[in-house]
Design a protein around this motif. Structure first.
Motif, PDB file in Angstrom:
ATOM      1  N   ASN A   1       1.665 -41.165   5.140  1.00 39.88           N
ATOM      2  CA  ASN A   1       2.095 -40.168   6.130  1.00 39.88           C
ATOM      3  C   ASN A   1       1.323 -40.380   7.423  1.00 39.88           C
ATOM      4  O   ASN A   1       1.900 -40.718   8.451  1.00 39.88           O
ATOM      5  CB  ASN A   1       1.905 -38.750   5.599  1.00 39.88           C
ATOM      6  CG  ASN A   1       2.110 -37.690   6.683  1.00 39.88           C
ATOM      7  OD1 ASN A   1       2.872 -37.906   7.623  1.00 39.88           O
ATOM      8  ND2 ASN A   1       1.418 -36.566   6.573  1.00 39.88           N
ATOM      9  N   GLU A   2       0.016 -40.233   7.375  1.00 37.30           N
ATOM     10  CA  GLU A   2      -0.766 -40.490   8.591  1.00 37.30           C
ATOM     11  C   GLU A   2      -2.207 -40.794   8.224  1.00 37.30           C
ATOM     12  O   GLU A   2      -2.657 -40.534   7.111  1.00 37.30           O
ATOM     13  CB  GLU A   2      -0.684 -39.311   9.573  1.00 37.30           C
ATOM     14  CG  GLU A   2      -1.270 -38.025   9.050  1.00 37.30           C
ATOM     15  CD  GLU A   2      -1.406 -36.965  10.144  1.00 37.30           C
ATOM     16  OE1 GLU A   2      -1.231 -37.272  11.334  1.00 37.30           O
ATOM     17  OE2 GLU A   2      -1.721 -35.819   9.777  1.00 37.30           O
TER      18      GLU A   2
ATOM     19  N   GLU B   1      -3.392 -39.937   4.433  1.00 33.14           N
ATOM     20  CA  GLU B   1      -2.493 -38.964   3.806  1.00 33.14           C
ATOM     21  C   GLU B   1      -1.253 -39.695   3.320  1.00 33.14           C
ATOM     22  O   GLU B   1      -0.711 -40.533   4.042  1.00 33.14           O
ATOM     23  CB  GLU B   1      -2.078 -37.896   4.828  1.00 33.14           C
ATOM     24  CG  GLU B   1      -3.230 -37.104   5.408  1.00 33.14           C
ATOM     25  CD  GLU B   1      -2.761 -36.093   6.468  1.00 33.14           C
ATOM     26  OE1 GLU B   1      -1.548 -35.818   6.579  1.00 33.14           O
ATOM     27  OE2 GLU B   1      -3.622 -35.586   7.196  1.00 33.14           O
TER      28      GLU B   1
HETATM   29 MG   LIG Z   1      -1.529 -34.446   8.427  1.00 33.61          MG
END
Ligand SMILES: [Mg+2]
Ligand SMILES: Nc1ncnc2c1ncn2[C@@H]1O[C@H](COP(=O)(O)OP(=O)(O)O)[C@@H](O)[C@H]1O
Length: 383
Positions: free
Chosen positions: A266-267, A254
């Protein structure tokens, strides 16, 4: 490296919707599926050949599953890595325990990304008051506090505003170890989903553009409109992550896209992903079949998109007064309804999704929002 041909048995740890959709794809291909879950009626068990009832950290139950299968995979990254180490001695766990150990703790994941020199939001450990004060001095305010373990769909996250008492926000995490992140003023969110096979071969899906509401994925559009340069750098980041992990299977990265076009990770989700549900219907090979192919050592399938697509999640809030009437969805020829068979709708819980197959993805996004409005307005089918 043994290829597991159709007829082999796949064990799945966790019986949510990801396991369910993988099981549907796997069984179509002739594989058998056995799932470990605390509920014998979980979404995956409903479409599986067998179920072992037990918690995901129940070692006896997990070993019982492992002895019946040829390969083990996961529906969630929140299975203790020590359990995976043990299971890996009985049947190969794919992705492997090291991958899960790196991902399942947000702090370790962020250190891993820093170690690779990949861009991410400013962050700092923030498990107690002293760390929080230091962290806010570094990342600034507003900020987001996230628990290190077991968070999903925005659970285990609190926001720290520019003013107000940050310590009372920390207390909401009830002493769970946490990290603080700067609030990223992103232009949009995207995700790159790819599969890495047993031999290290790669197949990358068209990039997905994601809109979240209240920290929960609302819509995905594919393909995401991307510049050639943006696409190249997003894919490069995701490939770097998958290779550094030695990942096997589907993985999602992400990302936040800043107004300048710069990307921040993000992750990482070391599994099939909600933003890849569009592949199940819109691509030659769905992310679920692709995951099966990867963990079984088969050649990877073609990830090509056959039509533009929009996915919109159906959240438990729509069940406020019973199951919605599905007429507005089923009346649309381009719409496909997916329901996960969950018997306890709750606000914020993912109950299903609708896939809209339409090359005009702006139109499909508008249709998606209209459908959600219609489903919220229609009287319950049980009324
Ligand atoms: Mg997430
Ligand atoms: N640092 C951040 N800045 C801005 N928005 C964020 C930030 N972290 C999370 N969010 C929002 O919350 C959503 C969920 O957060 P995420 O870290 O992906 O957790 P999870 O998906 O595990 O619940 C993100 O997709 C994004 O919309």
């Amino acid at each position: 490296m043994k290829t597991l041909w159709p007829g082999a048995t796949i064990g799945v740890l966790g019986g949510g919707q990801l396991g369910r959709m993988m099981a549907l794809a796997a069984r179509r291909m002739g594989y058998r599926i056995i799932v470990l879950d605390p509920s014998p009626r979980c979404p995956t068990a409903q479409v599986s050949d067998g179920v072992v009832v037990g918690a995901l950290d129940d070692r006896d139950a997990a070993r019982h599953l492992a002895r019946q299968v040829d390969v083990i995979t996961l529906d969630t990254e929140h299975v203790p890595a020590d359990v995976l180490d043990e299971l890996d001695k009985i049947a190969p766990v794919r992705p492997g325990p090291t991958v899960l150990r790196t991902i399942q703790d947000r702090q370790v994941q962020k250190q891993f990304l820093d170690g690779l020199g990949l861009p991410q939001a400013m962050w700092a450990p923030s498990s107690d008051r002293i760390q929080l004060a230091d962290a806010l001095a570094k990342v600034g305010r507003p900020a987001i506090l996230k628990v290190r373990r077991a968070g999903y769909d925005g659970k285990g996250q609190v926001r720290i505003e520019a003013d107000g008492d940050p310590f009372s926000q920390l207390e909401k995490l009830r002493g769970e170890p946490a990290v603080a992140e700067e609030l990223v003023p992103f232009k949009r969110e995207i995700s790159v989903i790819l599969a890495r096979g047993l031999a290290g071969d790669l197949q990358i899906y068209p990039i997905a553009e994601n809109v979240h509401r209240r920290h929960i994925l609302h819509t995905t559009r594919a393909p995401a409109p991307m510049t050639t340069e943006g696409k190249r750098s997003a894919e490069e980041i995701a490939v770097t992550v998958a290779e550094a992990l030695g990942h096997v299977g589907v993985i999602a990265v992400e990302m936040f896209e800043l107004p300048s076009g710069k990307l921040l990770v993000n992750e990482i989700a070391p599994r099939t992903h909600n933003s890849g549900h569009y592949t199940y219907g819109a691509c030659v090979t769905s992310q679920f079949e692709q995951h099966v192919r990867a963990i079984c050592g088969l050649p990877l399938g073609d990830p090509r998109l056959m039509t533009g697509a929009v996915m919109v999640n159906l959240i438990g809030d729509l069940w406020r007064s019973g199951p919605p009437t599905w007429q507005p969805v089923l009346a649309r020829p381009e719409a496909r309804l997916h329901l996960y068979g969950k018997d306890a709708p709750a606000p914020g819980r993912k109950m299903g999704h609708v896939l809209l197959l339409d090359d005009d993805t702006d139109r499909a996004l508008a249709t998606a929002d209209q459908l959600i409005a219609d489903l919220s307005a229609t009287p319950s089918s049980s009324a």
